[in-house]
Design an enzyme around this catalytic site. Sequence first.
Site, PDB file in Angstrom:
ATOM      1  N   ASP A 286       0.361   9.027   4.901  1.00 51.81           N
ATOM      2  CA  ASP A 286      -0.409   8.042   4.319  1.00 51.81           C
ATOM      3  C   ASP A 286      -1.597   7.628   5.702  1.00 51.81           C
ATOM      4  O   ASP A 286      -1.526   8.236   6.806  1.00 51.81           O
ATOM      5  CB  ASP A 286       0.426   6.463   4.307  1.00 51.81           C
ATOM      6  CG  ASP A 286       1.424   6.447   5.371  1.00 51.81           C
ATOM      7  OD1 ASP A 286       1.564   7.102   6.582  1.00 51.81           O
ATOM      8  OD2 ASP A 286       2.414   5.657   5.399  1.00 51.81           O
TER       9      ASP A 286
ATOM     10  N   ASN B  10      11.300  -3.522   5.406  1.00 51.02           N
ATOM     11  CA  ASN B  10      11.584  -4.198   4.004  1.00 51.02           C
ATOM     12  C   ASN B  10      12.080  -2.951   3.013  1.00 51.02           C
ATOM     13  O   ASN B  10      12.312  -2.737   1.684  1.00 51.02           O
ATOM     14  CB  ASN B  10      10.514  -4.659   3.374  1.00 51.02           C
ATOM     15  CG  ASN B  10       9.226  -3.890   3.410  1.00 51.02           C
ATOM     16  OD1 ASN B  10       9.320  -2.539   3.786  1.00 51.02           O
ATOM     17  ND2 ASN B  10       8.205  -4.526   3.130  1.00 51.02           N
TER      18      ASN B  10
ATOM     19  N   HIS C  86      10.518   0.116   2.901  1.00 55.04           N
ATOM     20  CA  HIS C  86       9.321   0.843   2.231  1.00 55.04           C
ATOM     21  C   HIS C  86       9.441   2.260   3.201  1.00 55.04           C
ATOM     22  O   HIS C  86       9.822   2.562   3.944  1.00 55.04           O
ATOM     23  CB  HIS C  86       7.890   0.315   2.585  1.00 55.04           C
ATOM     24  CG  HIS C  86       7.472   0.345   4.086  1.00 55.04           C
ATOM     25  ND1 HIS C  86       7.218  -0.960   4.808  1.00 55.04           N
ATOM     26  CD2 HIS C  86       6.829   1.124   4.753  1.00 55.04           C
ATOM     27  CE1 HIS C  86       6.630  -0.481   5.841  1.00 55.04           C
ATOM     28  NE2 HIS C  86       6.566   0.607   5.958  1.00 55.04           N
TER      29      HIS C  86
ATOM     30  N   GLU D 208       5.294  -0.148  -0.675  1.00 56.59           N
ATOM     31  CA  GLU D 208       5.968  -1.431  -0.359  1.00 56.59           C
ATOM     32  C   GLU D 208       6.898  -1.693  -1.594  1.00 56.59           C
ATOM     33  O   GLU D 208       6.904  -1.217  -2.739  1.00 56.59           O
ATOM     34  CB  GLU D 208       5.096  -2.429  -0.211  1.00 56.59           C
ATOM     35  CG  GLU D 208       3.810  -2.336   0.794  1.00 56.59           C
ATOM     36  CD  GLU D 208       4.682  -2.674   2.247  1.00 56.59           C
ATOM     37  OE1 GLU D 208       5.788  -2.570   2.581  1.00 56.59           O
ATOM     38  OE2 GLU D 208       4.140  -2.961   3.249  1.00 56.59           O
TER      39      GLU D 208
HETATM   40  C1  GLP Z   1       4.480   2.266   8.807  1.00 55.04           C
HETATM   41  C2  GLP Z   1       4.464   3.619   8.352  1.00 55.04           C
HETATM   42  C3  GLP Z   1       5.692   4.252   7.615  1.00 55.04           C
HETATM   43  C4  GLP Z   1       6.556   4.261   8.958  1.00 55.04           C
HETATM   44  C5  GLP Z   1       6.898   2.631   9.098  1.00 55.04           C
HETATM   45  C6  GLP Z   1       8.027   2.427  10.067  1.00 55.04           C
HETATM   46  O1  GLP Z   1       4.673   1.301   8.059  1.00 55.04           O
HETATM   47  N1  GLP Z   1       3.429   3.950   7.143  1.00 55.04           N
HETATM   48  O2  GLP Z   1       5.698   5.479   7.400  1.00 55.04           O
HETATM   49  O3  GLP Z   1       7.942   4.574   8.398  1.00 55.04           O
HETATM   50  O4  GLP Z   1       5.769   2.190   9.600  1.00 55.04           O
HETATM   51  O5  GLP Z   1       7.681   2.737  11.239  1.00 55.04           O
HETATM   52  P1  GLP Z   1       8.443   2.812  12.774  1.00 55.04           P
HETATM   53  O6  GLP Z   1       8.968   3.994  12.892  1.00 55.04           O
HETATM   54  O7  GLP Z   1       7.378   2.332  13.890  1.00 55.04           O
HETATM   55  O8  GLP Z   1       9.498   1.551  12.672  1.00 55.04           O
END
Ligand code: GLP
Length: 246
Positions: free
Chosen positions: A67, A136, A138, A143
């Site tokens: 993404d 949440n 995702h 989402e």
């Molecule tokens: C973002 C990314 C996700 C990731 C999430 C959790 O929203 N788009 O791909 O899994 O954050 O991030 P973290 O690993 O910093 O908790």
Amino acid sequence: MELVVVDSYRELSLWAANRVADLIRRKPNAVLGLATGSTPLGLYEELVRRHREEGLDFSQVTTFNLDEYLGLPPDHPASYHYFMRENLFAHINVRPGAVHIPSGVAADIEQECIRYEEAIRQAGGIDLQILGIGRNGHIGFNEPGTPFDSRTHVVDLAEDTRRANARFFNSIDEVPRRAVTMGIATIMEAREILLLASGPEKAWAVARTLEGEVTPEVPASVLQRHPRVFVVADRGAAAQVKKLAG
Ligand code: GLP
């Protein structure tokens, strides 16, 4: 789904690095799906170390990131292009032309989504997809409520996601409201998936992913339908998993 509970973040990173390194040794032209966020940082650090010290060779590897924020150019320090360059690509021998990240600044974003899907197909599909997980549930930036048949698309970010990611920006006002992400169906086509989760703030999402109802309200729950998923979680992230209780 297979749950692997590890004692520390370091162990989680090593487990994932072993899996990636084994794949690359078995299949030097492997196609990797990569994630951003804090969780895969230890994995990337270990891959860089193995490249430098053990000659782990990325010269034939192709990568696709999940993404990117809409509106952030590749040189913006909070963009995922920047993140990947800083934390992985600048330190290994992957060919620049073999690296793919959706563009957040394409003139025609719908066309960009179609192009991205086509590029994955042309590469022969993703062998191993690395995923983090949002609080949440995702995955990528899909989402709650995202249809399971979605392909690469533009999304409105949930407020909780913007708040969680505000630490990468000067203030929450700077966090983009939209992003482009591989869809759920895109992710589900990967031949193997490694979901990494660290810390108690992920405990709800991890438990729902593994043991909850399969519902678009918890996007990661769709992984129950995938034949080859490893959820690698430290004790904090696994704390609400019922089958571990007692
Ligand atoms: C973002 C990314 C996700 C990731 C999430 C959790 O929203 N788009 O791909 O899994 O954050 O991030 P973290 O690993 O910093 O908790």
